[in-house]
Design a protein around this motif. Structure first.
Motif, mmCIF file in Angstrom:
data_model
loop_
_atom_site.group_PDB
_atom_site.id
_atom_site.type_symbol
_atom_site.label_atom_id
_atom_site.label_comp_id
_atom_site.label_asym_id
_atom_site.label_seq_id
_atom_site.Cartn_x
_atom_site.Cartn_y
_atom_site.Cartn_z
ATOM 1 N N UNK A 130 0.944 -0.889 0.001
ATOM 2 C CA UNK A 130 -0.430 -0.088 -0.086
ATOM 3 C C UNK A 130 0.953 1.082 0.150
ATOM 4 N N UNK A 131 1.130 2.424 -0.735
ATOM 5 C CA UNK A 131 1.517 3.621 -0.903
ATOM 6 C C UNK A 131 0.979 4.645 -1.176
ATOM 7 N N UNK A 132 1.104 5.506 0.003
ATOM 8 C CA UNK A 132 0.904 6.823 0.517
ATOM 9 C C UNK A 132 1.972 7.780 0.178
ATOM 10 N N UNK A 133 1.774 9.186 -0.358
ATOM 11 C CA UNK A 133 2.566 10.371 -0.485
ATOM 12 C C UNK A 133 2.210 11.227 0.503
ATOM 13 N N UNK A 134 3.366 12.342 0.547
ATOM 14 C CA UNK A 134 2.498 13.319 1.099
ATOM 15 C C UNK A 134 1.679 14.510 0.225
ATOM 16 N N UNK A 135 0.858 15.364 1.283
ATOM 17 C CA UNK A 135 0.023 15.523 0.706
ATOM 18 C C UNK A 135 0.546 17.581 0.808
ATOM 19 N N UNK A 136 0.934 18.256 -0.732
ATOM 20 C CA UNK A 136 1.272 19.272 -0.611
ATOM 21 C C UNK A 136 0.104 20.165 0.414
ATOM 22 N N UNK A 137 -0.695 19.802 0.331
ATOM 23 C CA UNK A 137 -1.850 21.253 0.907
ATOM 24 C C UNK A 137 -2.177 20.661 2.717
ATOM 25 N N UNK A 138 -1.427 19.654 2.788
ATOM 26 C CA UNK A 138 -1.433 19.142 4.635
ATOM 27 C C UNK A 138 -1.867 20.285 5.004
ATOM 28 N N UNK A 139 -3.307 20.503 6.206
ATOM 29 C CA UNK A 139 -2.709 21.749 7.263
ATOM 30 C C UNK A 139 -1.981 21.669 7.956
ATOM 31 N N UNK A 140 -1.214 21.054 8.449
ATOM 32 C CA UNK A 140 -0.006 21.473 9.141
ATOM 33 C C UNK A 140 1.055 21.804 8.951
ATOM 34 N N UNK A 141 1.888 22.829 8.101
ATOM 35 C CA UNK A 141 2.871 23.120 8.101
ATOM 36 C C UNK A 141 4.385 22.428 8.536
ATOM 37 N N UNK A 142 4.426 22.275 9.689
ATOM 38 C CA UNK A 142 5.529 21.990 10.348
ATOM 39 C C UNK A 142 6.231 20.448 9.899
ATOM 40 N N UNK A 143 7.180 20.810 9.058
ATOM 41 C CA UNK A 143 7.662 19.281 8.417
ATOM 42 C C UNK A 143 7.749 18.070 8.763
ATOM 43 N N UNK A 144 6.879 17.183 8.110
ATOM 44 C CA UNK A 144 6.622 16.045 9.120
ATOM 45 C C UNK A 144 8.288 15.324 8.263
ATOM 46 N N UNK A 145 7.215 14.321 7.599
ATOM 47 C CA UNK A 145 8.001 12.331 7.639
ATOM 48 C C UNK A 145 8.215 12.504 6.447
ATOM 49 N N UNK A 146 8.422 11.311 5.742
ATOM 50 C CA UNK A 146 8.829 11.124 4.871
ATOM 51 C C UNK A 146 7.921 11.364 3.161
ATOM 52 N N UNK A 147 8.503 11.194 2.488
ATOM 53 C CA UNK A 147 7.776 11.856 1.303
ATOM 54 C C UNK A 147 6.596 10.944 0.799
ATOM 55 N N UNK A 148 7.256 9.676 0.889
ATOM 56 C CA UNK A 148 6.518 8.447 0.300
ATOM 57 C C UNK A 148 6.408 7.347 1.664
ATOM 58 N N UNK A 149 5.343 6.579 2.271
ATOM 59 C CA UNK A 149 5.534 5.340 2.612
ATOM 60 C C UNK A 149 4.383 3.854 2.118
ATOM 61 N N UNK A 150 5.277 3.207 1.942
ATOM 62 C CA UNK A 150 4.816 1.419 1.423
ATOM 63 C C UNK A 150 4.787 0.945 2.718
ATOM 64 N N UNK A 151 3.086 0.426 3.029
ATOM 65 C CA UNK A 151 3.206 -0.490 4.439
ATOM 66 C C UNK A 151 3.332 -2.077 3.257
ATOM 67 N N UNK A 152 4.408 -3.090 3.415
ATOM 68 C CA UNK A 152 4.528 -3.751 2.455
ATOM 69 C C UNK A 152 3.746 -5.396 3.875
ATOM 70 N N UNK A 153 2.798 -5.674 3.124
ATOM 71 C CA UNK A 153 2.223 -6.997 4.420
ATOM 72 C C UNK A 153 3.158 -8.185 4.381
ATOM 73 N N UNK A 154 3.935 -8.831 5.403
ATOM 74 C CA UNK A 154 4.193 -9.979 6.253
ATOM 75 C C UNK A 154 4.421 -10.407 7.367
ATOM 76 N N UNK A 155 3.360 -11.476 6.873
ATOM 77 C CA UNK A 155 2.349 -12.639 8.176
ATOM 78 C C UNK A 155 3.975 -12.724 8.753
ATOM 79 N N UNK A 156 5.341 -13.659 7.935
ATOM 80 C CA UNK A 156 5.258 -13.659 9.231
ATOM 81 C C UNK A 156 6.434 -12.682 9.475
#
Length: 507
Positions: A197-223
């Protein structure tokens, strides 16, 4: 109006800002399983909370230290003197990812969606809500059927408080979970089933404080062993839900650090006592008690989890003020188990336990299987993908299921939805009017001592009726790359990406 202190909020924002001058890079997080849906109204699997927390801001969040409410899309609240309503002040200048403004009308839409959508798991969490009024564009008044403001407000710091974009929700309908549009720091990009599951930073996010990474990938690994290997090799930066037996492998490994926190949830075997034809096996409480008595919880915790978890038998931990001391964790009693089965007319009980592919529950199920065999009980194990397992549970297509609940700050969130007569997660369809009366009374009282006594009474009723065998309460162990800064563990096991600083790229 209960507004949150500017000084405290400013300190929190400064702390986040200190982690990075600007966000950069791709953060990869290994999660325990592939989520069912990314629609907060109908999501059930705990793994879905990981990406949804990045995508969908809530009206409130809770602090990691004392679980108190902190502002997110709502900046404050005021409870009426009679406790029959509360008023929310909303953050100005917030946009959903599709550009639609977040305002009081959007909040009213979301309450209505959570409360009235078919299959909603949020309906019980908002059951006390009678109506939602738009006072002005930045103010909402929530009227209640009974004085349960404290419980509703806590639930607004969970999935019930996640706000989705009304236009997108209306356009996509039941398909909203495949392409969620919310107002979080990250916007949804894509989902590859069983892949990422891939998400990326939203340019118009309400909080201008520098946040986290530009992009986050969630990888399902059951073991968890595979998650651990991926973490050590650098393929992922965070591995959630490591098991205690994984920890020795990390000793002396400078590439990885382990962060732990107490967990609000519990693992349990749920018995189908009243849901369809397959309820016949466990409709008799003596059979449920017999299985429960044949299990040695302390042995499970010691043998499988190196005493890092806490044996339990109630919907709250033995360390909780709401724990019913009159019904402590039972000792194993094989002879009593055999007597109960004989009395119930099933001396050679056989049943099937549904188990997900997750290693922790697989190993525990095999351990319990051996214990039950000593009491003359044959427990067959059937492995199912977790989302499929939960669907079958809801339909009554199970005798027993090995389930997990991630936990809530208030005991109501651990109990009402699962054991009240109309609870949406009461897959057993267990119904006890006396228990419902106690739980409803506990929801309405503002007296802390009375509330504690009521939950202890409820725990006592459940201990006698054994709707489920609650086995242990975890500590969460999260593996984190040593070069990643800003990770803060949380008792709800959900990873907050905000403020994390990515390691510099390797050449």
């Amino acid at each position: 109006m209960r507004h949150f202190r500017p000084a405290a909020l400013a300190a929190a924002l400064f702390l986040c800002a200190s982690f990075a001058a600007h966000a950069q890079g791709v953060l990869r997080i290994g999660i325990n399983e592939d989520p069912d849906t990314l629609d907060p109204t109908v999501n059930r699997l705990a793994s879905g909370r990981q990406p949804m927390t990045a995508i969908c801001d809530k009206l409130f969040d809770v602090s990691a230290d004392d679980l108190s409410l902190v502002p997110q899309l709502a900046t404050g609240y005021e409870v009426a003197d009679d406790g029959m309503s509360f008023t929310l002040s909303l953050r100005e200048g917030v946009k959903f990812h599709d550009g639609e403004p977040f305002d009081a009308e959007a909040v009213r839409f979301n309450f209505d969606r959570h409360m009235n959508t078919s299959g909603s798991f949020r309906r019980t969490e908002l059951a006390a809500v009678d109506s939602v009024e738009v006072v002005d564009p930045q103010t909402v008044r929530v009227r209640l059927k009974s004085p349960q403001a404290s419980i509703v407000l806590v639930n607004l710091a969970e999935r019930a408080g996640m706000m989705v974009a009304p236009a997108a929700a209306q356009k996509l309908g039941e398909r909203f979970g495949t392409a969620p549009v919310c107002a979080g720091e990250y916007r949804f990009v894509e989902r590859v089933p069983q892949g990422r599951i891939v998400v990326e930073r939203f340019a118009d996010y309400w909080d201008p404080t520098p946040g986290g990474p530009d992009r986050v990938e969630y990888l399902p690994i059951s073991d968890s062993t595979v998650r651990l290997s991926a973490l050590r090799s650098g393929e992922i930066h965070i591995a959630e839900r490591l098991t205690p037996t994984d920890l020795p492998q990390l000793e002396g490994d400078a590439r990885v650090k382990v962060v732990s926190a107490p967990d609000l949830g519990y693992h349990h075997i749920r018995y189908n006592s009243n849901n369809g034809a397959m309820a016949k096996t466990f409709s008799d409480v003596r059979v449920r008690k017999a299985v429960d008595l044949a299990i040695d919880r302390q042995a499970i915790v010691k043998a499988l989890f190196n005493d890092q978890y806490l044996a339990g038998n109630q919907f709250v931990s033995p360390q909780s003020q709401y724990y019913d001391q009159a019904h402590p964790v039972p000792a194993r009693d094989v002879e009593a188990s055999r007597r109960l089965l004989a009395e119930a007319g099933v001396p050679n009980l056989t049943f099937t336990l549904l188990v997900p592919a997750e290693r922790e529950r697989q190993e525990a199920a095999q351990f319990v299987q051996a214990m039950l065999a000593e009491a003359g009980i044959t427990m067959r194990l059937e492995t199912q993908e977790n989302a499929v397992m939960l669907q079958n549970s809801r339909r009554g297509q199970f005798e027993a299921v090995f389930s997990f609940w991630s936990g809530r700050p208030h005991p109501d969130g651990n109990m009402f939805s699962h054991v009240s007569c109309q609870g949406p997660q009461n897959d057993s369809k267990y119904c006890n009017e006396e228990l419902d009366a106690v739980l409803n009374k506990a929801r309405e009282t503002n007296d802390a001592d009375e509330r504690r006594k009521l939950y202890q009474q409820a725990n006592g009723i459940l201990a006698e009726n054994v709707t489920a065998s609650i086995l242990w309460h975890r500590r969460t162990f999260t593996g984190v790359s040593s070069s990643l800064q800003g990770f803060v563990p949380h008792p709800d096991s959900t990873i907050r990406v905000k403020g994390m600083k990515m390691p510099p790229p390797t050449r």
